[in-house]
Design a protein around this motif. Structure first.
Motif, short mmCIF file in Angstrom:
data_model
loop_
_atom_site.label_atom_id
_atom_site.label_comp_id
_atom_site.label_asym_id
_atom_site.label_seq_id
_atom_site.Cartn_x
_atom_site.Cartn_y
_atom_site.Cartn_z
N ARG A 159 0.81 -1.21 0.00
CA ARG A 159 0.00 0.00 0.00
C ARG A 159 0.85 1.26 0.00
NH1 ARG A 159 -5.26 -1.40 1.93
NH2 ARG A 159 -5.31 -3.66 2.10
N GLY A 160 2.13 1.08 0.10
CA GLY A 160 3.02 2.24 0.07
C GLY A 160 2.83 3.17 1.25
N ILE A 161 2.42 2.62 2.37
CA ILE A 161 2.18 3.46 3.55
C ILE A 161 3.43 3.48 4.43
CG2 ILE A 161 1.19 1.53 4.83
CD1 ILE A 161 -0.75 3.52 6.07
N PRO A 162 3.82 4.67 4.90
CA PRO A 162 5.02 4.76 5.75
C PRO A 162 4.83 3.99 7.05
CG PRO A 162 4.17 6.95 5.17
CD PRO A 162 3.15 5.96 4.74
N TYR A 163 5.88 3.32 7.47
CA TYR A 163 5.78 2.64 8.76
C TYR A 163 7.15 2.59 9.43
CZ TYR A 163 7.69 -1.70 6.71
OH TYR A 163 8.48 -2.64 6.11
N VAL A 164 7.12 2.54 10.74
CA VAL A 164 8.34 2.48 11.55
C VAL A 164 8.19 1.31 12.50
CG1 VAL A 164 9.72 3.66 13.28
CG2 VAL A 164 8.69 4.96 11.43
N ARG A 165 9.28 0.59 12.71
CA ARG A 165 9.21 -0.57 13.60
C ARG A 165 9.96 -0.30 14.91
NH1 ARG A 165 11.45 -5.46 10.53
NH2 ARG A 165 12.78 -3.89 9.53
N ILE A 166 9.38 -0.76 15.99
CA ILE A 166 10.00 -0.63 17.30
C ILE A 166 10.59 -1.98 17.69
CG2 ILE A 166 9.65 -0.14 19.75
CD1 ILE A 166 7.30 1.63 18.98
N SER A 167 11.87 -2.02 17.85
CA SER A 167 12.58 -3.24 18.24
C SER A 167 12.34 -4.41 17.29
CB SER A 167 12.18 -3.67 19.66
OG SER A 167 12.43 -2.64 20.57
N PRO A 168 12.61 -4.20 16.00
CA PRO A 168 12.45 -5.31 15.07
C PRO A 168 13.52 -6.36 15.34
CG PRO A 168 13.56 -3.50 13.99
CD PRO A 168 13.14 -3.00 15.35
N GLY A 169 13.22 -7.57 14.97
CA GLY A 169 14.19 -8.62 15.21
C GLY A 169 14.89 -9.07 13.94
N THR A 170 14.34 -8.62 12.82
CA THR A 170 14.91 -9.05 11.54
C THR A 170 14.91 -7.90 10.54
OG1 THR A 170 12.72 -9.73 10.82
CG2 THR A 170 14.11 -11.43 11.82
N GLU A 171 15.71 -8.03 9.52
CA GLU A 171 15.72 -7.09 8.40
C GLU A 171 15.71 -5.62 8.85
OE1 GLU A 171 13.37 -8.65 4.89
OE2 GLU A 171 12.15 -9.29 6.58
N TYR A 172 16.71 -5.27 9.61
CA TYR A 172 16.77 -3.92 10.15
C TYR A 172 16.73 -2.84 9.09
CZ TYR A 172 18.29 -6.75 14.04
OH TYR A 172 18.35 -7.71 15.00
N GLU A 173 17.17 -3.18 7.90
CA GLU A 173 17.26 -2.17 6.85
C GLU A 173 15.96 -2.03 6.06
OE1 GLU A 173 19.87 -0.26 6.88
OE2 GLU A 173 20.53 -1.53 8.56
N SER A 228 13.05 -1.03 6.96
CA SER A 228 12.25 0.17 7.24
C SER A 228 12.96 0.99 8.29
CB SER A 228 10.87 -0.22 7.77
OG SER A 228 10.99 -0.66 9.11
N SER A 229 12.44 2.18 8.56
CA SER A 229 12.95 2.94 9.68
C SER A 229 12.62 2.15 10.94
CB SER A 229 12.27 4.30 9.76
OG SER A 229 12.60 5.07 8.62
N SER A 230 13.47 2.24 11.91
CA SER A 230 13.20 1.51 13.13
C SER A 230 13.97 2.09 14.30
CB SER A 230 13.57 0.04 12.97
OG SER A 230 14.97 -0.10 12.86
N VAL A 231 13.54 1.72 15.48
CA VAL A 231 14.27 2.09 16.69
C VAL A 231 14.43 0.83 17.52
CG1 VAL A 231 13.39 4.46 16.78
CG2 VAL A 231 12.13 2.65 17.91
N SER A 232 15.51 0.77 18.23
CA SER A 232 15.71 -0.40 19.08
C SER A 232 16.79 -0.14 20.11
CB SER A 232 16.09 -1.62 18.24
OG SER A 232 17.22 -1.32 17.46
#
Lengths: 334, 334
Positions: A140-154, A156-160
DNA sequence: TTGTATGCGTTATCAC
DNA sequence: GTGATAACGCATACAA
């Protein structure tokens, strides 16, 4: 009844479009016109309909927070952190529980977006690692950010937080206290943080030249009961550990209870340490040493990234050796 | 990408209006037509746009849950319970933190309603007792249900547990165990439940002919620290209590910690009891006796009332002597 | 700098 | 039972 832009435009003697321009702070409106419009708006106490805005426009001024974590405290921290940032931004937050194990997860997330037209999504662990969910968002091309992802850090944007470093720090601390037989209770298998913490534990042992003994490592599930079970087994060993490091505080509390049940004196007979994920353990029992998890700060940072903050790498040492990292991988911002 | 009623109607081979009828569970749709439409909806994973619904119709299919409670577990229980009922009803839940102490509370609630056009509101304690909030809701004629209100029970539909009876039961239980000097830690002053629990404690003492001693009653704030403080004072008395009953489990945990710190053996030297509001105490320390608080069930019941359930008085005894009450005062339903 | 026409996706109205 | 069509209140593209 409810007043509309049409009413305002009639009073101000301008077109609807001009009223819209003033409301949206667009350029190219003369000062006098703007004043007339603003006066009319004030006179009618006009508030634009959010629903109509969403329907006609591109933005909904809403974002969704999707989570599936059985720790109320964790959820609360996440919600509070994101919420705080949303308030600053004037954006509404939709909190959405979900079930990572459900085969309908992606569909439900898609449905949520269709229904609410949210501008962006924040995923908290472990939803961060549900492939179907990520694909749905990307489709859907919607922006998203992940908090403490465990995989594929690259991906999306993320924080951990740096779980490896934190576990390493704590283990090193125990070693510095003189411990050589250090028990470790692993976290829930669903969370990659569990692996990272185990890795940090092992890394510290290796660096210090303390041999890694598989028998001192027990599986757990981030809950009280599994902490109890692990402690019972560890303390029944012929040569029991002198310290036990649990991957979160619910399990650490379980360890503490077992220690008390066995009449052990803490920390003389046993040192107990844990990640204070739910801010519980450090409070309940003074002899417990904890690594504080900055969940709230992470959540706040996640929302900031979604709202377009620059993704710089932030290393911030908090009191209990915590490391917070924020990174921007995708250019998608709200 | 996003599918609309138009897409569904094309697949099902009916008009948009008929699809709308099925979605809204209106009458006058043949079984076969309904089935065809439902199949098309499922095929497309179609979810109606909330914004368009609000704009065109009367309902938004959204309700708001407003809370201000500093216990993550309580919030979680409330959210989960209401959420479960909303899922059944096909209604979206907007969780809204707030600040009862804020002078803008009413305005913020009003703004929330204007913006989201929610069909109804659920208030959880202590927002249930904010006069401004209630007035704002009534001015707009929007249906609302209160969870555990502390005042004006007849002002709206509400659900609550019988705190007086529960505290009475627990106190009676302690008396039956032989205790005569029973300490009591009061809850946070903001929550009327605190008063009710104190009243139940006192009622049980009176009935049993045990004299009420003010020195055995200490103020608290529903948090760990106030439990510790209260226990320290109570146990320092010349004739200390043989049992301490805390108005919630965070405080009970504080009491337990103090007891342990002083080397008391539980429950031999001291019986500790508490309302298990956050499902914490019963888990952490076996000798703790608790009254379970059915927060989740209350929340579920509250949503049911909002959705038009009949307001019958339900007395339901759960394992730990709990009483749940649901009552309908106002005819307003969604 | 300002105005006009069109459409967003759904429900409401009224006809069939 | 079912369907065509007009709102709902705003933003958008395009004119003027």
């Amino acid at each position: 009844m409810r007043s509309t832009i049409k009413d305002v435009s009639a009073i101000a003697g301008v077109s609807m479009k001009t009223v819209s321009r003033v409301l949206n702070k667009e350029r190219y409106v003369s000062a006098t016109t703007r004043l007339r419009v603003e006066r009319a708006v004030a006179e009618l106490n006009f508030k634009p309909s959010v629903a109509a805005r969403i329907l006609a426009g591109k933005r909904s001024y809403q974002i969704a927070l999707i989570y599936d974590n059985h720790s109320p405290h964790y959820i609360h921290q996440i919600q509070t952190g994101v919420w705080a940032r949303c308030i600053e931004e004037g954006v509404r937050l939709l909190a959405q529980p979900s079930d990572v194990a459900s085969p309908h997860l992606a569909r439900e997330i898609g449905g949520l977006i269709d229904q609410t037209q949210v501008d962006g999504v924040i995923l908290s662990s472990p939803v961060t690692d549900a492939p179907g969910a990520l694909e749905e968002l990307e489709r859907r091309g919607i922006p998203y950010v992940r908090i403490s992802p465990g995989t594929e850090y690259e991906r999306s944007s993320s924080v951990s937080m740096d779980d490896v470093q934190a576990a390493d720090d704590m283990t090193s601390h125990l070693i510095a206290l003189g411990h050589r037989r250090i028990g470790f209770v692993i976290g829930h298998a669903n969370h990659t943080a569990s692996d990272l913490r185990l890795f940090g534990y092992r890394r510290a042992l290796d660096r210090a030249g303390v041999s890694f003994e598989p028998k001192y490592v027990r599986p757990g599930a981030f809950d009280f009961a599994s902490g109890e079970a692990a402690a019972d087994i560890l303390l029944d060993l012929a040569l029991p550990p002198t310290a036990i490091f649990a991957s979160n505080d619910d399990m650490a509390a379980g360890v503490l209870t077992v220690a008390h049940r066995r009449g052990l004196s803490l920390p003389r007979d046993l040192s107990v340490a844990g990640f204070d994920d739910t801010a519980l353990a450090s409070q309940l029992w003074p002899p417990l040493t904890t690594v504080r998890q900055p969940t709230r700060e992470l959540a706040y940072a996640a929302a900031s990234l979604l709202f377009g903050a620059e993704g710089e790498v932030v290393h911030r040492r908090l009191p209990h050796e915590l490391v917070l990292r924020a990174s921007t991988a995708a250019p998608k911002k709200i």
